[in-house]
Design an enzyme around this catalytic site. Structure first.
Site, PDB file in Angstrom:
ATOM      1  N   PHE A 159       0.799  -1.219   0.000  1.00  0.00           N
ATOM      2  CA  PHE A 159       0.000   0.000   0.000  1.00  0.00           C
ATOM      3  C   PHE A 159       0.830   1.266   0.000  1.00  0.00           C
ATOM      4  O   PHE A 159       0.350   2.325  -0.397  1.00  0.00           O
ATOM      5  CB  PHE A 159      -0.937   0.022   1.223  1.00  0.00           C
ATOM      6  CG  PHE A 159      -0.240   0.304   2.536  1.00  0.00           C
ATOM      7  CD1 PHE A 159       0.021   1.606   2.944  1.00  0.00           C
ATOM      8  CD2 PHE A 159       0.161  -0.725   3.369  1.00  0.00           C
ATOM      9  CE1 PHE A 159       0.670   1.875   4.142  1.00  0.00           C
ATOM     10  CE2 PHE A 159       0.805  -0.473   4.570  1.00  0.00           C
ATOM     11  CZ  PHE A 159       1.063   0.835   4.962  1.00  0.00           C
ATOM     12  N   LYS A 180      -1.138  -7.588  -8.810  1.00  0.00           N
ATOM     13  CA  LYS A 180      -2.052  -7.650  -7.674  1.00  0.00           C
ATOM     14  C   LYS A 180      -1.616  -6.569  -6.685  1.00  0.00           C
ATOM     15  O   LYS A 180      -0.725  -6.760  -5.884  1.00  0.00           O
ATOM     16  CB  LYS A 180      -1.999  -9.035  -7.013  1.00  0.00           C
ATOM     17  CG  LYS A 180      -3.285  -9.449  -6.255  1.00  0.00           C
ATOM     18  CD  LYS A 180      -3.717  -8.534  -5.115  1.00  0.00           C
ATOM     19  CE  LYS A 180      -2.840  -8.692  -3.898  1.00  0.00           C
ATOM     20  NZ  LYS A 180      -3.340  -7.821  -2.750  1.00  0.00           N
ATOM     21  N   SER A 231       5.764  -7.047   3.913  1.00  0.00           N
ATOM     22  CA  SER A 231       6.389  -7.398   5.184  1.00  0.00           C
ATOM     23  C   SER A 231       7.253  -8.645   5.027  1.00  0.00           C
ATOM     24  O   SER A 231       7.062  -9.451   4.109  1.00  0.00           O
ATOM     25  CB  SER A 231       5.317  -7.646   6.244  1.00  0.00           C
ATOM     26  OG  SER A 231       4.596  -8.829   5.964  1.00  0.00           O
ATOM     27  N   CYS A 260       9.535   1.665   3.507  1.00  0.00           N
ATOM     28  CA  CYS A 260      10.508   0.629   3.858  1.00  0.00           C
ATOM     29  C   CYS A 260      11.914   1.202   3.907  1.00  0.00           C
ATOM     30  O   CYS A 260      12.816   0.579   4.463  1.00  0.00           O
ATOM     31  CB  CYS A 260      10.436  -0.538   2.870  1.00  0.00           C
ATOM     32  SG  CYS A 260      10.965  -0.138   1.199  1.00  0.00           S
TER      33      CYS A 260
END
Length: 499
Positions: A149, A173, A226, A281
């Site tokens: 996201f 996706k 993650s 990140c």
């Protein structure tokens, strides 16, 4: 209510699962739209569309593919304001930050426009008597990307721009939290002249992820998210015979040396730690100060800088950052702040309970600053992914280098110093994949390559740059000779050598 549909074979396709995900406005906490969640059959439909487009696209010469990418780049630039505003409305980051998100995606598209050169193989004339050897890089086929996201424009472009440039067709996706921008990217690629089915978008949750990972016709998968999910994606995808690159979490450190320009370091780190509400990140959530005097000065200055930040709605041009993406994520970040307090760290600035008048239900968190964090604390070991900066104090450079080197994550690290020798040794020795020297967020430019070490990345090949071209292609090596008459003779029974 608006529904974000799948985008398959060049058009919007309504979902058939009867399942939907809510798309919130993070500024208000109100549901503003919903997104279709795919079934396995809808993933199959996207793969079939990509398979149908593949034969012609894969043999389209690189120059023609590049011309379409140039047109796509132009359309992204022409529509950057629309894309940024759409992105901000679903993610919550301020519009200026969203423009940066789109622009970094455009940079990778621009790199991919060089595919006629990037996809060239090698050639050796006269490798043996009358023998030439050459290689060629060919597309893998139908490939896929699963994106997070936090960068709904940049990270999809990291993947599909290079993959499609190489002659593959693509199934994307994206995150169901902010899916509208990825669909718009696919529409613009079609408008640029891309083939129907060249870039397909399916929305969903674990059902669609697993369908992608197990689909026999998908040859490679790229993932960002993650670390636990990255490890799952890597293990599952490779078990089903796929090439996989899976980028995971991070806990990036910034080493503050006594000889650094402290004013510059604080200015850089306040943006790196709190910008985009810490949902990067490559954010810098840990500052490692070397020496007591350095630590005291840094914390004092950082406290002043953090207190001066303006938290606002995503459309506020004066806001430094906006809300986090969801109520669940806000609760997670605030739980980490509580954990740090319970573990004994000094909470110098508490961002919990921050609200904006008129937006009391928005997902806002003020900046938090911890001092005297230690490596044994769970809140230090794990990725918080919010506007929280933790200060760890070290006595020496060696002690400071050991902290990021020994951490479970190894995405990025930075050092702030005026000593060239110290910086050079640090860059060579630190056990982390991307290093900044007086650069707080060392995200490489598009023609280099992005990727961390340890639990920050699973797989052997990085994102974009030349590594991206290698990931999305397979190499074929040809050894050729054109003999005359019967000059092969008995040599046909001997393993050939080139001596």
């Amino acid at each position: 209510m608006r529904t974000v549909n799948h985008f398959i074979s060049g058009k919007a396709i309504e979902g058939t699962s009867g399942r939907f995900g809510d798309i919130y406005n993070p500024n208000t906490g109100v549901v503003q739209a919903r997104v279709d969640l795919a079934t396995e059959a809808e993933v199959d439909k996207a793969v079939e569309a990509a398979k149908k487009a593949l034969p012609e696209w894969s043999i389209t010469n690189p120059q023609r593919r590049a011309r379409i990418l140039f047109k796509f780049k132009d359309l992204l630039e022409q529509n950057i304001d629309e894309l940024a505003e759409l992105l901000s409305s679903e993610h919550g980051k301020v519009v200026a930050d969203s423009k940066g998100d789109v622009q970094r995606g455009i940079d990778v598209v621009e790199f991919a426009c060089g595919i006629p050169h990037l996809q060239k193989g090698e050639y050796t004339e006269g490798a043996g008597p009358g023998i030439d050897v050459y290689s060629m890089r060919q597309p893998l086929g139908v490939v896929a990307g699963i994106t997070p996201f936090n960068f709904p424009a940049m990270i999809p472009c990291w993947m599909f721009a290079v993959a499609i440039a190489c002659g593959n067709t693509f199934v994307l996706k994206p995150s169901e939290k902010d899916p509208s921008v990825p669909v718009r990217l696919a529409e613009l690629f079609l408008e640029a002249g891309g083939p129907e089915g060249g870039l397909n978008v399916v929305h969903g949750d674990k059902t669609s992820v697993d369908a992608i990972l197990r689909h026999p016709d998908i040859k490679a998968v790229s993932f960002v998210g993650s670390s636990d999910i990255a490890q799952y994606v890597y293990a599952t995808g490779t078990a089903h015979g796929k090439r996989v690159q899976a980028m995971g979490g991070a806990k990036n450190h910034g080493i503050i040396m006594p000889d650094c320009n402290m004013e510059q370091a604080v200015r850089d780190i306040v943006g790196a730690a709190y910008g985009s509400a810490g949902e990067r990140c490559m954010a810098l959530p840990v500052a490692v100060t070397v020496g007591k005097k350095t630590g005291d000065e840094f914390v004092e200055r950082m406290l002043d800088a953090a207190r001066g930040l303006r938290i606002g709605v995503s459309t506020d041009p004066d806001a430094h950052y906006g809300p986090v993406v969801s109520a669940a994520h806000k609760a997670k970040v605030e739980n980490y702040i509580k954990m740090g307090v319970d573990e004994g760290a000094d909470l110098v600035l508490d961002g919990r309970g921050h609200t904006l008048q008129g937006h009391e239900n928005g997902y806002f968190i003020g900046p938090s600053l911890f001092d005297n964090v230690t490596p044994g604390m769970q809140s230090y070991k794990e990725e918080i992914f919010g506007p929280v900066l933790q200060v760890v104090r070290a006595g020496t450079l060696e002690e400071a280098v050991a902290l990021p080197s020994n951490h479970q994550y190894g995405n990025g690290v930075a050092i702030f110093t005026s000593n060239g020798r110290a910086a050079r040794e640090f860059a060579a020795q630190v056990n982390v994949g991307m290093v900044g020297i007086n650069v707080p967020i060392p995200v490489p430019v598009s023609y280099h390559t992005f990727g961390g070490w340890k639990r920050s990345a699973f797989g052997d090949t990085n994102q974009h740059g030349p590594e991206g071209v290698r990931f999305w292609t397979k190499i074929k090596t040809v050894t050729q000779r054109w003999p005359e008459g019967d000059d092969i003779g008995d040599q046909a029974f001997i393993i050939p050598t080139m001596g």
